[in-house]
Design a protein around this motif. Sequence first.
Motif, PDB file in Angstrom:
ATOM      1  N   ARG A 121      59.867  38.805  57.387  1.00 38.67           N
ATOM      2  CA  ARG A 121      58.912  38.881  56.290  1.00 38.67           C
ATOM      3  C   ARG A 121      57.692  39.691  56.734  1.00 38.67           C
ATOM      4  N   ASP A 145      53.913  40.493  55.388  1.00 40.62           N
ATOM      5  CA  ASP A 145      52.897  40.043  54.425  1.00 40.62           C
ATOM      6  C   ASP A 145      53.492  39.107  53.378  1.00 40.62           C
ATOM      7  N   ARG A 149      56.431  39.041  52.205  1.00 42.62           N
ATOM      8  CA  ARG A 149      57.504  39.673  51.424  1.00 42.62           C
ATOM      9  C   ARG A 149      58.773  39.777  52.279  1.00 42.62           C
ATOM     10  N   VAL A 189      61.976  41.183  53.776  1.00 43.35           N
ATOM     11  CA  VAL A 189      62.566  42.513  53.969  1.00 43.35           C
ATOM     12  C   VAL A 189      63.898  42.423  54.714  1.00 43.35           C
ATOM     13  N   GLN A 192      67.264  44.724  54.346  1.00 40.20           N
ATOM     14  CA  GLN A 192      67.056  45.922  53.538  1.00 40.20           C
ATOM     15  C   GLN A 192      67.334  47.163  54.383  1.00 40.20           C
ATOM     16  N   ARG A 196      63.694  51.478  53.239  1.00 43.85           N
ATOM     17  CA  ARG A 196      62.913  50.546  52.419  1.00 43.85           C
ATOM     18  C   ARG A 196      61.962  49.723  53.282  1.00 43.85           C
ATOM     19  N   ILE A 197      62.417  49.357  54.459  1.00 44.15           N
ATOM     20  CA  ILE A 197      61.558  48.615  55.377  1.00 44.15           C
ATOM     21  C   ILE A 197      60.396  49.501  55.826  1.00 44.15           C
ATOM     22  N   ARG A 234      59.083  51.932  54.046  1.00 43.13           N
ATOM     23  CA  ARG A 234      58.183  52.002  52.884  1.00 43.13           C
ATOM     24  C   ARG A 234      57.395  50.721  52.693  1.00 43.13           C
ATOM     25  N   ALA A 235      57.977  49.593  53.106  1.00 44.82           N
ATOM     26  CA  ALA A 235      57.276  48.318  52.995  1.00 44.82           C
ATOM     27  C   ALA A 235      56.120  48.232  53.991  1.00 44.82           C
ATOM     28  N   ASP A 283      50.002  51.914  44.718  1.00 39.55           N
ATOM     29  CA  ASP A 283      50.111  51.657  46.153  1.00 39.55           C
ATOM     30  C   ASP A 283      48.773  51.160  46.696  1.00 39.55           C
ATOM     31  N   ARG A 313      48.534  49.715  50.221  1.00 37.31           N
ATOM     32  CA  ARG A 313      48.875  50.569  51.360  1.00 37.31           C
ATOM     33  C   ARG A 313      48.244  51.951  51.224  1.00 37.31           C
TER      34      ARG A 313
END
Length: 161
Positions: A59, A61, A63, A65, A68, A72-73, A75-76, A108, A111
């Motif tokens: 996880r 924050d 969320r 992940v 994935q 995507r990770i 981008r997270a 965004d 971030r």
Amino acid sequence: MLELTGLTAGYHGGTVLHGLDLSVSAGTVHAVVGHNGAGKTTLVHTVAGLISPSSGSVRLDGREVTGQPAHRIARAGIGLVPQGRRVFAGLTVDEHLRLSYRPPRRGDKDRPSVWTPARVTELLPRLGERRGNRGADLSGGEQQMLALARALLGSPRVLLL
């Protein structure tokens, strides 16, 4: 910020990580140490999404992940500086920087992009001097700087080295 719970992962049916729990708070630096074969690389690759865990949770924050795809990770907010640098031999330093830069997008807000190509070359001035050189023409240290710069340009919340 980064929370690993019961993380189990490995290769080819073998288990390397056995129910690992780890919590990393924002603004802290942590080192994972151990002898060869202890699972350091497996841990980093699992968090970055290069290996799918067989069980457990990753996880960022709060969320989830886990499992994935690596893009995507990334981008997270999890950036990886790969072992062995993995620089594209035919691309120039400038091309690497432009391809790696991820400017903020609408929505965004959580971030903002703090790392730009200009800021990276300010931090690593040798890369600025070598902007026109191809990856194959860089020394090992310069390639490592470039790998770090590429990871920073994604403005990660967590940087795995």
